[in-house]
Design a protein around this motif. Structure first.
Motif, PDB file in Angstrom:
ATOM      1  N   GLU A   1       0.852  -1.196   0.000  1.00  0.00           N
ATOM      2  CA  GLU A   1       0.000   0.000   0.000  1.00  0.00           C
ATOM      3  C   GLU A   1       0.887   1.245   0.000  1.00  0.00           C
ATOM      4  O   GLU A   1       1.719   1.431   0.897  1.00  0.00           O
ATOM      5  N   LEU A   2       0.750   2.104  -0.987  1.00  0.00           N
ATOM      6  CA  LEU A   2       1.595   3.292  -1.120  1.00  0.00           C
ATOM      7  C   LEU A   2       1.589   4.118   0.164  1.00  0.00           C
ATOM      8  O   LEU A   2       0.522   4.486   0.665  1.00  0.00           O
ATOM      9  N   ASP A   3       2.791   4.352   0.719  1.00  0.00           N
ATOM     10  CA  ASP A   3       2.929   5.163   1.949  1.00  0.00           C
ATOM     11  C   ASP A   3       2.059   4.613   3.084  1.00  0.00           C
ATOM     12  O   ASP A   3       1.557   5.372   3.910  1.00  0.00           O
ATOM     13  N   GLY A   4       1.907   3.276   3.108  1.00  0.00           N
ATOM     14  CA  GLY A   4       0.908   2.754   4.035  1.00  0.00           C
ATOM     15  C   GLY A   4       1.418   1.784   5.078  1.00  0.00           C
ATOM     16  O   GLY A   4       0.671   1.336   5.925  1.00  0.00           O
ATOM     17  N   GLY A   5       2.656   1.382   5.066  1.00  0.00           N
ATOM     18  CA  GLY A   5       3.152   0.326   5.956  1.00  0.00           C
ATOM     19  C   GLY A   5       3.231   0.768   7.407  1.00  0.00           C
ATOM     20  O   GLY A   5       2.968   1.929   7.725  1.00  0.00           O
ATOM     21  N   PRO A   6       3.594  -0.159   8.317  1.00  0.00           N
ATOM     22  CA  PRO A   6       3.712   0.167   9.747  1.00  0.00           C
ATOM     23  C   PRO A   6       4.647   1.365   9.965  1.00  0.00           C
ATOM     24  O   PRO A   6       5.741   1.408   9.416  1.00  0.00           O
ATOM     25  N   ILE A   7       4.174   2.317  10.767  1.00  0.00           N
ATOM     26  CA  ILE A   7       4.956   3.533  11.017  1.00  0.00           C
ATOM     27  C   ILE A   7       5.959   3.255  12.124  1.00  0.00           C
ATOM     28  O   ILE A   7       5.598   2.795  13.208  1.00  0.00           O
ATOM     29  N   LEU A   8       7.235   3.515  11.856  1.00  0.00           N
ATOM     30  CA  LEU A   8       8.302   3.247  12.830  1.00  0.00           C
ATOM     31  C   LEU A   8       8.757   4.507  13.551  1.00  0.00           C
ATOM     32  O   LEU A   8       9.397   4.431  14.616  1.00  0.00           O
ATOM     33  N   GLY A   9       8.435   5.671  12.982  1.00  0.00           N
ATOM     34  CA  GLY A   9       8.842   6.907  13.645  1.00  0.00           C
ATOM     35  C   GLY A   9       8.197   8.107  12.990  1.00  0.00           C
ATOM     36  O   GLY A   9       7.859   8.061  11.808  1.00  0.00           O
ATOM     37  N   GLN A  10       7.980   9.149  13.797  1.00  0.00           N
ATOM     38  CA  GLN A  10       7.446  10.399  13.266  1.00  0.00           C
ATOM     39  C   GLN A  10       8.125  11.566  13.953  1.00  0.00           C
ATOM     40  O   GLN A  10       8.556  11.472  15.094  1.00  0.00           O
ATOM     41  N   ALA A  11       8.254  12.685  13.212  1.00  0.00           N
ATOM     42  CA  ALA A  11       8.764  13.927  13.799  1.00  0.00           C
ATOM     43  C   ALA A  11       7.806  15.040  13.398  1.00  0.00           C
ATOM     44  O   ALA A  11       7.321  15.057  12.267  1.00  0.00           O
ATOM     45  N   ARG A  12       7.526  15.938  14.326  1.00  0.00           N
ATOM     46  CA  ARG A  12       6.507  16.974  14.120  1.00  0.00           C
ATOM     47  C   ARG A  12       7.149  18.357  14.111  1.00  0.00           C
ATOM     48  O   ARG A  12       8.125  18.593  14.827  1.00  0.00           O
ATOM     49  N   VAL A  13       6.572  19.255  13.306  1.00  0.00           N
ATOM     50  CA  VAL A  13       6.971  20.666  13.319  1.00  0.00           C
ATOM     51  C   VAL A  13       5.707  21.518  13.315  1.00  0.00           C
ATOM     52  O   VAL A  13       4.667  21.079  12.830  1.00  0.00           O
TER      53      VAL A  13
END
Ligand code: GRF
Length: 194
Positions: free
Chosen positions: A142-154
């Motif tokens: 799934e495009l841009d859809g796999g398990p999320i391993l990390g995020q950074a916010r601004v």
């Protein structure tokens, strides 16, 4: 562990990943591959002494399967343990993704699952979001859809253009991707938030 990095452009994420793989880091860059001949990241990789390859998708006249078969044969010659897509701008079919199942990461410039696909920063601004950011995820069909391993916010600031926001997010990408990669190679999978 050997890490192949896939790029299409300037490769700033590739540079931050490659520079992070020193000392007791479990990974080392084994290949930088671009689908675009002359991509700026190729020279940067050569300057860092990393092997480079080009597989130009335009040589395959829209035959995605043939392009991916060539990609796989070139990449597998370097026997990578992991693949890091970093500004690689070709959509890959389940054939390629299945071949590297569980071993492939991507960085996407949005707070997934919001804003899959392109123009992510403009979408966040247009939606009036207070925040934007980037996500590193395992690559699945799934495009841009796999398990999320990390995020950074601004924060999104009132006068932000998409370029202003992209520049603010890019700084975080260069911190997030290396931090996620080292954990991924160590088998640590709980999600990282920066
Ligand atoms: C970055 O915005 C990244 O989020 C996206 O490609 C852009 C360029 O990345 N995937 P790079 O400078 O080529 O690493």
């Amino acid at each position: 562990k050997k890490v192949a990095i896939l790029i299409s452009g300037g490769g700033s994420n590739m540079v931050s990943l490659a520079k992070s793989m020193t000392g007791d880091h479990p990974g080392r860059p084994c290949l930088v591959l671009s689908n675009v001949p002359g991509a700026g990241g190729l020279q940067k990789a050569e300057d860092m002494g990393i092997a480079t390859e080009v597989v130009d998708h335009r040589d395959f006249k829209g035959d995605r399967e043939a392009f991916e078969t060539k990609l796989i044969s070139v990449i597998d010659a370097y026997e990578p343990d992991a693949i890091a897509m970093a500004g690689f701008m070709r959509i890959l079919t389940p054939t390629f993704i299945g071949h590297y199942a569980g071993k492939m990461l991507n960085i996407h410039p949005s707070l997934l699952p919001k804003y899959k696909g392109l123009h992510t920063h403009q979408h966040a601004i247009d939606a009036g979001d207070a925040e934007a950011g980037c996500s590193v995820h395992e690559v699945t069909a799934e495009l841009d859809g796999g398990p999320i391993l990390g995020q950074a916010r601004v924060p999104i600031l009132p006068e932000d253009t998409a370029d202003d926001l992209a520049a603010r997010v890019l700084v975080k990408e260069h911190l997030l991707y290396p931090a996620v990669l080292v954990r991924f190679l160590r088998g640590e999978t709980e999600m990282l938030s920066l």
